[in-house]
Design an enzyme around this catalytic site. Structure first.
Site, PDB file in Angstrom:
ATOM      1  N   SER A   1      -3.594  38.090  28.634  1.00 49.67           N
ATOM      2  CA  SER A   1      -2.714  39.127  28.098  1.00 49.67           C
ATOM      3  C   SER A   1      -3.351  40.465  28.397  1.00 49.67           C
ATOM      4  O   SER A   1      -4.578  40.556  28.579  1.00 49.67           O
ATOM      5  CB  SER A   1      -2.574  38.965  26.581  1.00 49.67           C
ATOM      6  OG  SER A   1      -1.921  40.095  26.033  1.00 49.67           O
TER       7      SER A   1
ATOM      8  N   TYR B   1      -5.601  37.526  18.362  1.00 47.84           N
ATOM      9  CA  TYR B   1      -4.908  37.356  19.644  1.00 47.84           C
ATOM     10  C   TYR B   1      -5.754  37.919  20.789  1.00 47.84           C
ATOM     11  O   TYR B   1      -5.986  37.244  21.800  1.00 47.84           O
ATOM     12  CB  TYR B   1      -3.548  38.057  19.574  1.00 47.84           C
ATOM     13  CG  TYR B   1      -2.694  37.871  20.800  1.00 47.84           C
ATOM     14  CD1 TYR B   1      -2.085  36.645  21.073  1.00 47.84           C
ATOM     15  CD2 TYR B   1      -2.493  38.923  21.688  1.00 47.84           C
ATOM     16  CE1 TYR B   1      -1.305  36.481  22.200  1.00 47.84           C
ATOM     17  CE2 TYR B   1      -1.711  38.764  22.815  1.00 47.84           C
ATOM     18  CZ  TYR B   1      -1.117  37.541  23.068  1.00 47.84           C
ATOM     19  OH  TYR B   1      -0.340  37.378  24.190  1.00 47.84           O
TER      20      TYR B   1
ATOM     21  N   ALA C   1      -8.973  38.598  20.933  1.00 47.43           N
ATOM     22  CA  ALA C   1     -10.223  37.850  21.145  1.00 47.43           C
ATOM     23  C   ALA C   1      -9.939  36.512  21.817  1.00 47.43           C
ATOM     24  O   ALA C   1     -10.683  36.073  22.701  1.00 47.43           O
ATOM     25  CB  ALA C   1     -10.926  37.637  19.802  1.00 47.43           C
ATOM     26  N   SER C   2      -8.844  35.870  21.420  1.00 51.92           N
ATOM     27  CA  SER C   2      -8.530  34.559  22.023  1.00 51.92           C
ATOM     28  C   SER C   2      -8.178  34.719  23.501  1.00 51.92           C
ATOM     29  O   SER C   2      -8.564  33.902  24.340  1.00 51.92           O
ATOM     30  CB  SER C   2      -7.394  33.869  21.260  1.00 51.92           C
ATOM     31  OG  SER C   2      -6.152  34.516  21.493  1.00 51.92           O
ATOM     32  N   LYS C   3      -7.463  35.779  23.840  1.00 56.52           N
ATOM     33  CA  LYS C   3      -7.079  35.976  25.239  1.00 56.52           C
ATOM     34  C   LYS C   3      -8.275  36.434  26.084  1.00 56.52           C
ATOM     35  O   LYS C   3      -8.371  36.113  27.263  1.00 56.52           O
ATOM     36  CB  LYS C   3      -5.923  36.973  25.336  1.00 56.52           C
ATOM     37  CG  LYS C   3      -4.611  36.419  24.759  1.00 56.52           C
ATOM     38  CD  LYS C   3      -4.159  35.162  25.485  1.00 56.52           C
ATOM     39  CE  LYS C   3      -2.776  34.694  25.068  1.00 56.52           C
ATOM     40  NZ  LYS C   3      -2.279  33.556  25.848  1.00 56.52           N
TER      41      LYS C   3
ATOM     42  N   ILE D   1       6.677  42.046  27.578  1.00 55.93           N
ATOM     43  CA  ILE D   1       7.859  41.318  28.027  1.00 55.93           C
ATOM     44  C   ILE D   1       8.623  40.868  26.783  1.00 55.93           C
ATOM     45  O   ILE D   1       8.116  40.018  26.022  1.00 55.93           O
ATOM     46  CB  ILE D   1       7.448  40.103  28.889  1.00 55.93           C
ATOM     47  CG1 ILE D   1       6.664  40.603  30.109  1.00 55.93           C
ATOM     48  CG2 ILE D   1       8.669  39.277  29.286  1.00 55.93           C
ATOM     49  CD1 ILE D   1       6.083  39.537  30.977  1.00 55.93           C
TER      50      ILE D   1
HETATM   51  P1  NAI Z   1       7.124  32.398  23.327  1.00 57.01           P
HETATM   52  O1  NAI Z   1       6.686  32.389  21.902  1.00 57.01           O
HETATM   53  O2  NAI Z   1       8.505  32.890  23.637  1.00 57.01           O
HETATM   54  O3  NAI Z   1       6.970  30.925  23.957  1.00 57.01           O
HETATM   55  C1  NAI Z   1       5.808  30.172  23.734  1.00 57.01           C
HETATM   56  C2  NAI Z   1       6.124  28.698  23.936  1.00 57.01           C
HETATM   57  O4  NAI Z   1       4.895  27.972  23.705  1.00 57.01           O
HETATM   58  C3  NAI Z   1       7.163  28.168  22.943  1.00 57.01           C
HETATM   59  O5  NAI Z   1       8.127  27.386  23.622  1.00 57.01           O
HETATM   60  C4  NAI Z   1       6.329  27.321  21.975  1.00 57.01           C
HETATM   61  O6  NAI Z   1       7.057  26.220  21.429  1.00 57.01           O
HETATM   62  C5  NAI Z   1       5.200  26.843  22.882  1.00 57.01           C
HETATM   63  N1  NAI Z   1       4.012  26.466  22.115  1.00 57.01           N
HETATM   64  C6  NAI Z   1       3.425  27.164  21.103  1.00 57.01           C
HETATM   65  N2  NAI Z   1       2.411  26.461  20.600  1.00 57.01           N
HETATM   66  C7  NAI Z   1       2.337  25.300  21.294  1.00 57.01           C
HETATM   67  C8  NAI Z   1       1.499  24.170  21.207  1.00 57.01           C
HETATM   68  N3  NAI Z   1       0.544  24.057  20.278  1.00 57.01           N
HETATM   69  N4  NAI Z   1       1.696  23.151  22.088  1.00 57.01           N
HETATM   70  C9  NAI Z   1       2.685  23.232  23.011  1.00 57.01           C
HETATM   71  N5  NAI Z   1       3.521  24.280  23.127  1.00 57.01           N
HETATM   72  C10 NAI Z   1       3.348  25.309  22.274  1.00 57.01           C
HETATM   73  O7  NAI Z   1       6.013  33.257  24.103  1.00 57.01           O
HETATM   74  P2  NAI Z   1       6.108  34.104  25.473  1.00 57.01           P
HETATM   75  O8  NAI Z   1       6.327  35.516  25.110  1.00 57.01           O
HETATM   76  O9  NAI Z   1       6.980  33.431  26.434  1.00 57.01           O
HETATM   77  O10 NAI Z   1       4.568  34.018  25.950  1.00 57.01           O
HETATM   78  C11 NAI Z   1       4.098  33.027  26.853  1.00 57.01           C
HETATM   79  C12 NAI Z   1       2.618  33.286  27.124  1.00 57.01           C
HETATM   80  O11 NAI Z   1       2.447  34.601  27.673  1.00 57.01           O
HETATM   81  C13 NAI Z   1       1.735  33.224  25.876  1.00 57.01           C
HETATM   82  O12 NAI Z   1       0.489  32.647  26.197  1.00 57.01           O
HETATM   83  C14 NAI Z   1       1.556  34.682  25.522  1.00 57.01           C
HETATM   84  O13 NAI Z   1       0.383  34.911  24.782  1.00 57.01           O
HETATM   85  C15 NAI Z   1       1.496  35.306  26.902  1.00 57.01           C
HETATM   86  N6  NAI Z   1       1.836  36.736  26.869  1.00 57.01           N
HETATM   87  C16 NAI Z   1       3.101  37.168  26.571  1.00 57.01           C
HETATM   88  C17 NAI Z   1       3.402  38.519  26.552  1.00 57.01           C
HETATM   89  C18 NAI Z   1       4.763  39.048  26.266  1.00 57.01           C
HETATM   90  O14 NAI Z   1       4.929  40.299  26.301  1.00 57.01           O
HETATM   91  N7  NAI Z   1       5.756  38.220  25.991  1.00 57.01           N
HETATM   92  C19 NAI Z   1       2.359  39.534  26.810  1.00 57.01           C
HETATM   93  C20 NAI Z   1       1.069  38.970  27.097  1.00 57.01           C
HETATM   94  C21 NAI Z   1       0.836  37.628  27.139  1.00 57.01           C
END
Ligand code: NAI
Length: 257
Positions: free
Chosen positions: A139, A152, A154-156, A185
């Site tokens: 991230s 968040y 620290a984990s990233k 996003i």
């Molecule tokens: P989101 O919350 O829309 O989707 C995350 C998905 O991961 C969900 O379908 C959820 O069910 C699944 N999930 C959560 N815990 C789980 C587990 N223990 N086992 C299996 N599946 C699990 O998140 P988004 O926004 O699509 O983010 C995706 C990745 O991108 C994440 O790692 C997030 O930290 C990273 N990210 C997102 C940003 C953003 O602006 N949306 C910015 C920076 C990083």
């Protein structure tokens, strides 16, 4: 030269919604065989029904046994795993002074231990093949964290260091390991879509390209990192943020128009 990912077996965690779903769609569109992992069985069923995922498995990545079972199923069914995309992640906010330690552990269980679990399950198979691509969702918070988001950030940051160490440990087997840092996003994970005009403008002023990121922006980078065009890139953190804080005040260029 073209990105040719047809026939590659690609595992995407957290593929049920948001960026992960778009990544799954992008690989399916390139003719890859997509295996989708998520906690949400309904979302996974939709991925199969829409022929995005060839195989969709309900799996909690915090549980090493569930992850090992998923990778064993992949090996049994396809005999290989070319690309592992560690997309699943969660956020939790609050001031560090009073942050619930149990919540801290939950964030690390998904964002850090989850990546460890999938890597430990997938690496032996990739080593056997003598090839593989691991692509980790970090991230922008791993570069500059936000107030109230220490767990968040620290984990990233941990994901970035795991990426660098793994890149070196797996270099001898021809496996590359990279991470990407999305900026902002709008997805269900965050409140960007709900911001009023003024708050949104303050956020967008942080960006050289002054628009919200799209899940496709990340998916395109994943396609590149999974393909042959990126074979000499490993241990890298790639910023896919529209130039977030590329300068101290990127908005200045827009205000000057
Ligand atoms: P989101 O919350 O829309 O989707 C995350 C998905 O991961 C969900 O379908 C959820 O069910 C699944 N999930 C959560 N815990 C789980 C587990 N223990 N086992 C299996 N599946 C699990 O998140 P988004 O926004 O699509 O983010 C995706 C990745 O991108 C994440 O790692 C997030 O930290 C990273 N990210 C997102 C940003 C953003 O602006 N949306 C910015 C920076 C990083």
């Amino acid at each position: 030269m073209q990105i040719d990912l047809s026939g590659r077996v690609v595992l995407v965690t957290g593929a049920g919604r948001g960026i992960g779903r778009t990544i799954a769609e992008a690989f399916a569109g390139e003719g890859s065989t997509v295996v989708a992992l998520d906690l949400d069985p309904g979302a996974l069923a939709a991925l199969e029904a829409e022929s995005i995922a060839d195989l969709a498995l309900t799996c909690d990545i915090t549980d090493p046994e569930q992850v090992r079972d998923a990778v064993a199923t992949i090996e049994e069914r396809y005999g290989r795993l070319d690309v592992l995309i560690n997309n699943a992640g969660i956020n939790a906010e609050g001031p560090l002074e009073s942050f619930d330690p149990a919540l801290w552990d939950t964030v690390f269980a998904v964002n850090v231990r989850g990546v460890l679990n999938t890597c430990q399950a997938a690496i032996p198979l990739m080593k056997k093949q003598g090839s593989g691509r691991i692509i980790n969702a970090a991230s922008f918070a791993a570069i500059i964290p936000s107030v109230d988001a220490a767990a968040y950030g620290a984990s990233k940051a941990a994901v970035v260091q795991m990426t660098r160490v793994l890149a070196s440990e797996l270099g001898p087997w021809g496996i590359t390991v990279n991470a990407y840092a999305p900026g902002m996003i709008p997805t269900a994970m965050n409140g960007f879509a709900a911001l009023d005009e003024e708050a949104a403008a303050t956020k967008l002023d942080q960006l050289s390209l002054r628009r919200w990121g799209l899940p496709e922006d990340v998916a395109n980078l994943c396609l590149f990192l999974a393909g042959d065009l990126s074979s000499y890139i490993t241990g890298a953190l790639l910023d896919v943020s529209g130039g977030k804080f590329a300068t101290q005040d990127p908005g200045a260029a827009w205000r000057a128009l």
